[in-house]
Design an enzyme around this catalytic site. Structure first.
Site, PDB file in Angstrom:
ATOM      1  N   ARG A 261       3.212  13.135  24.557  1.00 25.52           N
ATOM      2  CA  ARG A 261       2.930  12.774  23.163  1.00 25.52           C
ATOM      3  C   ARG A 261       2.263  11.407  23.101  1.00 25.52           C
ATOM      4  NH1 ARG A 261       8.554  14.828  20.220  1.00 25.52           N
ATOM      5  NH2 ARG A 261       8.423  16.930  21.092  1.00 25.52           N
ATOM      6  N   ARG A 276      11.290   6.240  24.061  1.00 24.88           N
ATOM      7  CA  ARG A 276      10.063   6.803  23.505  1.00 24.88           C
ATOM      8  C   ARG A 276       8.927   6.647  24.494  1.00 24.88           C
ATOM      9  NH1 ARG A 276       9.478   8.198  18.316  1.00 24.88           N
ATOM     10  NH2 ARG A 276      11.361   7.067  17.786  1.00 24.88           N
ATOM     11  N   GLU A 348      18.782  10.251  18.246  1.00 23.22           N
ATOM     12  CA  GLU A 348      18.447  11.667  18.353  1.00 23.22           C
ATOM     13  C   GLU A 348      18.290  12.101  19.811  1.00 23.22           C
ATOM     14  OE1 GLU A 348      14.897  12.809  16.222  1.00 23.22           O
ATOM     15  OE2 GLU A 348      14.714  14.630  17.410  1.00 23.22           O
ATOM     16  N   SER A 351      16.939  18.412  18.542  1.00 20.07           N
ATOM     17  CA  SER A 351      16.536  18.784  17.205  1.00 20.07           C
ATOM     18  C   SER A 351      16.354  20.290  17.206  1.00 20.07           C
ATOM     19  CB  SER A 351      15.225  18.072  16.876  1.00 20.07           C
ATOM     20  OG  SER A 351      14.880  18.290  15.536  1.00 20.07           O
ATOM     21  N   ARG A 388      16.520  11.068  27.494  1.00 20.26           N
ATOM     22  CA  ARG A 388      17.476  10.444  26.581  1.00 20.26           C
ATOM     23  C   ARG A 388      18.919  10.738  27.012  1.00 20.26           C
ATOM     24  NH1 ARG A 388      14.833  10.614  20.466  1.00 20.26           N
ATOM     25  NH2 ARG A 388      12.967   9.432  21.032  1.00 20.26           N
TER      26      ARG A 388
END
Length: 414
Positions: A261, A276, A348, A351, A388
């Site tokens: 990303r 991130r 988070e 999801s 994560r």
RNA sequence: GGACAGUUGGGUGAGCUGGCUGAAACCACAUCCCUGCUAAGGAUGCGUACGGGUAACUGUACCGAGGGUUCGAAUCCCUCACUGUCCGCCA
């Protein structure tokens, strides 16, 4: 893509739903109008074509019977010119409609809480009590340095900022997590698949990343290929443009892939550490289901992801996203947030979304229900984001001297 | 990357001297009938998308994609993509 017929017939209801997601009414009115324009343009065009087809058939007969065709030919040529003009109009209408409709997000479910952003998300429950530390818990990047686990500088050298290198135990832990996740998912009935990490634009459009979010994707120069931002893209599009039988549903898939990303628009957020990154590992769950099945499967997926965290002994909470925080394709989303003692925050880590028929309509995934073809429901969710999870283990399992314990369930994978 | 061959409905596969082909045949599938025993026989139906109609039905488009020729194209021409085979290269 949303159901345009529904929008047309129940405009007020439909627009009320989308306002929850921050779409303004003018865009929808415009969309409705474009849809009506296209319909009428198409119907006049079709009439002209029907006329043309009829005359062309006559032409054949005339030729066989050796009749005079000059008059017919004139008529046919005149009609042809008209068709060309009508075609241009219809095409324009089509393109305009596509441009707008592909940028409209999915309807949120009625049950989705109202709200503008993540502050309005609703906590459903907490699982496991955060551990009490007798010392000040460190953040994962400090721990990474103490243990030599993550080499941020050399990651940047190899690629650029937001890339990193895992070394030694950390690299092995990453691999252990992937295997653990895949095994748990498989035991839940998900078929393990290994897919291409590059997908073409039709697939990205199928799941909703294109055309609106092109800036978030890494594109291969000179090719119609993108690095996938999530395994949701290849897993869901496995059945792109297919008609499934009811018997084969639900299809449950799981796969490990790296995800890429650009993180455009995240400048300045989480720049430190590996929360991130431009490239991260993730194990994904995808379900292709009938509308009747999708609710139960959604709950099962949430439970599965939560159960993995519980097995790892990681405290977490279950959050229902409000309308304003829902992703583009999602009708409803549950996030799992893991406790990070170093950051003193829940972050988070998974999801899980039900897109209902939104992706299915774009990706043309249907199943035969008796004689009718019905759009499937597609669901996706992380189980889990690997990097994560690694961070969460580091922070939750740290000792005072900075060393890190390995969770019991992972020992056999190391 | 080079050469040749190909790309047709869920599958196999005809059509490809342009109109009678949205597409034969076979298989698969569905329903029904017969039969009676583990497998066989018969009938009918069966592509997708969008539009019109309560419905029966009907219009348009689609034979890899896009463009062209023509009154008319699965059929002719061009471009691109993909697949196969051989060669080159390579884990």
């Amino acid at each position: 893509m949303i159901d345009l017929k529904y929008l047309q017939k129940n405009f007020d209801e439909a627009s009320a739903k989308l306002i929850k997601k921050g779409v303004n009414k003018e865009i929808l009115e415009n969309l409705k109008e474009l849809f009506a324009t296209l319909k009428s343009a198409n119907s006049t065009l079709e009439e002209a074509k029907a006329e043309q087809n009829k005359m062309s058939k006559l032409f054949g007969e005339y030729m066989r019977e050796k009749k005079d065709i000059t008059q017919l030919k004139e008529k046919v040529n005149a009609n042809k010119e008209e068709i060309v003009a009508l075609q241009a109009t219809a095409r324009e209408a089509q393109e305009a409609l596509e441009r707008v409709s592909l940028a409209i997000p999915n309807f949120p479910d009625d049950s989705v809480p109202e709200g503008a952003n993540e502050e309005d998300n609703v906590e459903l429950k907490k699982v496991l009590e955060p551990r009490k530390f007798e010392f000040e818990p460190k953040e994962h990047w400090e721990l990474a340095q103490i243990n030599g686990w993550i080499d941020f500088e050399r990651g940047v050298k190899l690629a650029k900022s937001r890339f990193s290198v895992l070394r030694g135990e950390a690299a092995r832990l990453e691999r252990a997590l992937i295997n653990f996740f895949l095994d748990v998912n498989r035991q839940r009935g998900f078929e393990e698949v290994c897919v291409p990490f590059l997908n073409n634009s039709a697939m990205l459009q199928g799941t909703g990343q294109l055309p609106k979010f092109e800036d978030d994707l890494f594109k291969i120069d000179g090719e119609d290929l993108y690095l996938i931002p999530t395994a949701e893209v290849p897993l869901t599009n496995l059945y792109h443009d297919e008609i499934l039988t009811q018997k084969e549903l639900p299809i449950l898939l799981t796969g490990y892939t790296p995800c890429f990303r650009k993180e455009a628009g995240s400048a300045g957020r989480d720049t430190r550490g590996m929360i991130r990154q431009h490239q991260f590992d993730k194990v994904e769950m995808v379900a292709i289901a009938t509308p009747q099945q999708s609710e139960d499967i959604f709950n099962m997926m949430v439970e599965n992801a939560s159960d993995i965290l519980t097995q790892l002994g990681l405290p977490h909470r279950v959050i229902e996203l409000c309308g304003g925080d829902l992703g583009f394709s999602a009708a409803t989303t549950i996030d799992l947030e893991v406790w990070l003692p170093g950051q003193d925050k829940y972050r988070e880590i998974s999801s899980i979304s039900n897109t209902r028929d939104f992706q299915a309509r774009r990706a043309k995934i249907r199943y035969k229900d008796g004689k009718k073809n019905v759009l499937v429901h597609t669901l996706n969710g992380s189980a889990l984001a690997v990097g994560r999870t690694l961070v969460a283990i580091m922070e939750n399992y740290q000792n005072e001297d900075g060393t890190i314990e390995i969770p019991e369930v992972l020992k056999k994978y190391m």
